[in-house]
Design an enzyme around this catalytic site. Sequence first.
Site, PDB file in Angstrom:
ATOM      1  CB  THR B  13       4.526   8.091  11.024  1.00 17.39           C
ATOM      2  OG1 THR B  13       6.107   8.234  10.877  1.00 17.39           O
ATOM      3  CG2 THR B  13       4.030   8.890   9.940  1.00 17.39           C
ATOM      4  CB  VAL B  14       2.157   4.145  12.804  1.00 13.90           C
ATOM      5  CG1 VAL B  14       0.961   3.148  13.216  1.00 13.90           C
ATOM      6  CG2 VAL B  14       2.524   3.905  11.463  1.00 13.90           C
ATOM      7  CE  LYS B 104       7.622  -3.391   7.151  1.00  8.28           C
ATOM      8  NZ  LYS B 104       7.428  -2.583   7.890  1.00  8.28           N
ATOM      9  CD  GLU B 128      -5.812  -5.989   8.028  1.00  8.17           C
ATOM     10  OE1 GLU B 128      -4.750  -6.197   7.010  1.00  8.17           O
ATOM     11  OE2 GLU B 128      -6.859  -6.665   8.276  1.00  8.17           O
ATOM     12  N   GLY B 133       0.190  -1.611   4.963  1.00 11.33           N
ATOM     13  CA  GLY B 133      -0.488  -0.298   5.596  1.00 11.33           C
ATOM     14  C   GLY B 133      -1.892  -0.288   5.718  1.00 11.33           C
ATOM     15  CB  ILE B 135      -4.561  -2.891   1.821  1.00 13.45           C
ATOM     16  CG1 ILE B 135      -4.171  -1.623   0.874  1.00 13.45           C
ATOM     17  CG2 ILE B 135      -5.491  -3.875   0.901  1.00 13.45           C
ATOM     18  CD1 ILE B 135      -3.291  -2.258  -0.446  1.00 13.45           C
ATOM     19  CD  GLU B 189      13.073   3.369   6.961  1.00 13.21           C
ATOM     20  OE1 GLU B 189      13.830   3.197   7.810  1.00 13.21           O
ATOM     21  OE2 GLU B 189      12.191   2.633   6.883  1.00 13.21           O
ATOM     22  CE  LYS B 204       5.347  -4.316   4.160  1.00  9.97           C
ATOM     23  NZ  LYS B 204       5.343  -2.941   3.327  1.00  9.97           N
TER      24      LYS B 204
END
Lengths: 425, 425
Positions: B13-14, B104, B128, B133, B135, B189, B204
């Site tokens: 997806t990313v 992460k 980042e 995500g 932000i 998931e 995180k």
Amino acid sequence: MDEIKLGMVGLGTVGSGVLAMVQKHAAKISAVTGRQLVVKTVVVKNPQKHQQVADLVHLTTELDDLLNDSEIKIVIEVMGGIHPAKEIIEQMLRAHKHVVSANKDLIATAGQELIALAKQNHCDLMYEASVAGGIPILRTIADSFAADQITEVKGIVNGTTNYILTQMSQSNRSYEDALKQAQKLGFAEADPTNDVQGRDAGYKMAILSRFAFGTNVAVDQFKVTGIDQVDQVDVQQAAAFGYTLKLVGIARLVDQRVFVEVAPALVNIHHPLAQVNNENNAVMVTGRAVGDTLFYGPGAGGLPTANSVLSDITTVTKNMILKTNGNSFNGYSHPLPFADATMVKDCYYLSLTLPDQPGEMQKLTTVMAELNASFSQIVQKASDQGEARVMIITHQMSKAQLNQLELALQDLGTIQLHCAYRVIN
Amino acid sequence: MDEIKLGMVGLGTVGSGVLAMVQKHAAKISAVTGRQLVVKTVVVKNPQKHQQVADLVHLTTELDDLLNDSEIKIVIEVMGGIHPAKEIIEQMLRAHKHVVSANKDLIATAGQELIALAKQNHCDLMYEASVAGGIPILRTIADSFAADQITEVKGIVNGTTNYILTQMSQSNRSYEDALKQAQKLGFAEADPTNDVQGRDAGYKMAILSRFAFGTNVAVDQFKVTGIDQVDQVDVQQAAAFGYTLKLVGIARLVDQRVFVEVAPALVNIHHPLAQVNNENNAVMVTGRAVGDTLFYGPGAGGLPTANSVLSDITTVTKNMILKTNGNSFNGYSHPLPFADATMVKDCYYLSLTLPDQPGEMQKLTTVMAELNASFSQIVQKASDQGEARVMIITHQMSKAQLNQLELALQDLGTIQLHCAYRVIN
């Protein structure tokens, strides 16, 4: 550890905050930058008034004490106002000093000129503190949205008006009462004109537009409506409709054109901006990729604003170490024309009085129908001295349709339109 | 215009979001960086699965196609997981390629090692996208809070659990129903363990702690409690007390020591974090100077996360132009010990069942009094099969007092403590 010597012009709330932070957070600043920041010289009008810091810094009335001091590499301008701040910054840049400013009026008005002068002299010019006090919004847009296409920036960027509107909404105060309360608590100045008439928010939206869209927008090129005409009746009706009234600055991309406005708006109570109360500020940035993001924090105050000044100073310091000074704070330039009134579409809240007699409501609905405008919610309040108050939330209509509606109602003569506020859902 | 060639490992997806953004926002990216970004090569497990992009990029299964291509200066790691992502990033850094990662788990676990390796090879390593995500929170802390002393970072940093808790609260669903709904909509998931047990949020918070306090915290050094034991009864009672239940990660500075925890917490409905619903994330950063600031946005999703990846890539690109690569993403290092349980003070929500018979409530109040703990709100619910459910909000007490209370109640034998959640006002 190497020292970086700073000069400052002005020593009000923000300047005092900067002095305090440079001292109290010296360890953190050194840990991050590898340098020790020292405020060496502060130019003030009246050194007698600032004797409490006389043993910490060199207090002087002479700008030359900064200009001719080659040790001072960075000058902080926190005096405010356009003149002589502009001329002072120009002198500093010509003397090859980096400048950090908190001056929104100046940056919004003469930013382009000063940015060019800084570049010419290979100096940094940064002004994070000029928009939304303690919220790090400019650097975030410049750095973190560099690859996204921002489509809209909307914000509550004036703490005074947000305090007044919050009080009008939560404590049912009148505008006048809420303003007095704000003045008493220090959230409004003795002369609140610039705040309550929206000009301060206008300056900030001009700067935000430059960062978001890369285009230069002057505050006299867009419509600015303040809150000094806001009626308690409409604040109450907004709440009844499920909205809260806020002074919202909007900068929007419409078909590769830009639209900017500052005006009171009804914000849906479930919208994140509706939760921003009292003197706080928030800016919502919408990007094509990222969607909606919101940045919230104190919009003013000595220490919060000083933190933004210090974030500029530490960035300039890092640039000095890396020898990368002279690049624009905002690297995005993409001049855009203004959007036409026909292109800018919103829902509106209309508040009207009309004679409480047969046929008047029909006149209103006929005018709306002729303009192809329709409404989603309508409320008629109990009649008062032969007049009825009618509040409407329209479906989406263009700014051009709204203007035509205003003219058509003027022509009718009997129906008075008190306000037409944008609705944000 | 000069091109910067990128390589990528992974195309989920990313990764797909990154490909889309690099193309769709090419004009903006060029305007900001002065360079054209081109994704040249993508390493995937199965090139057959990605034929729709086969004419845009070189699809390969061979890492060597990145490693041996001297044109490729920046490698994007979006494959996730700790191994072999770690080894791949190590190889890339040793080959003097800058690395941007969204990983992460890896950064929280092996960040220190990789950061050192990047420095050693004069390469940038940025991540980042690894926290919250879309932000832009890491860069903001590193750059805009450089001169402030952050005292607390608390956040809703996991979209899956926030979606589930929002549904439990707003639609009165059970945990199981809400989880199923989240899975159906793609917010959870098939194996949600890492999310619902709080481990993802833990990663995180470990990364956020490093940026906020400069200290290294590993996820197994602090307590992580997920939401899989959250009872609908407590969600409802939280609402009745004026709170909403959220999974909150806290990193707090206590007397120059650090405290980190991930656990469900009752957030006052007037607190800005209470308004963060469904899959959205938000991080509140409290600074000594700036006060409370909040950063809100989408916590996951292809394009929002891709925007964070792209903000790293544009930063690396600027560094390449300025020849300033090789500096840490986070420049603040300030090792701190962990805070003792006696130092960490909060109000707590306690949910208990006790036999519905005389003397039981007195036992509870006696235990509390002996521990010098007191409560501000208490509710007893109608008895059920001879048991009463009692919910309490305590005044401030230390983590040590809470631990003692738990032991004392165990010793009593008749009173069952279901949960003790932090209260955030």
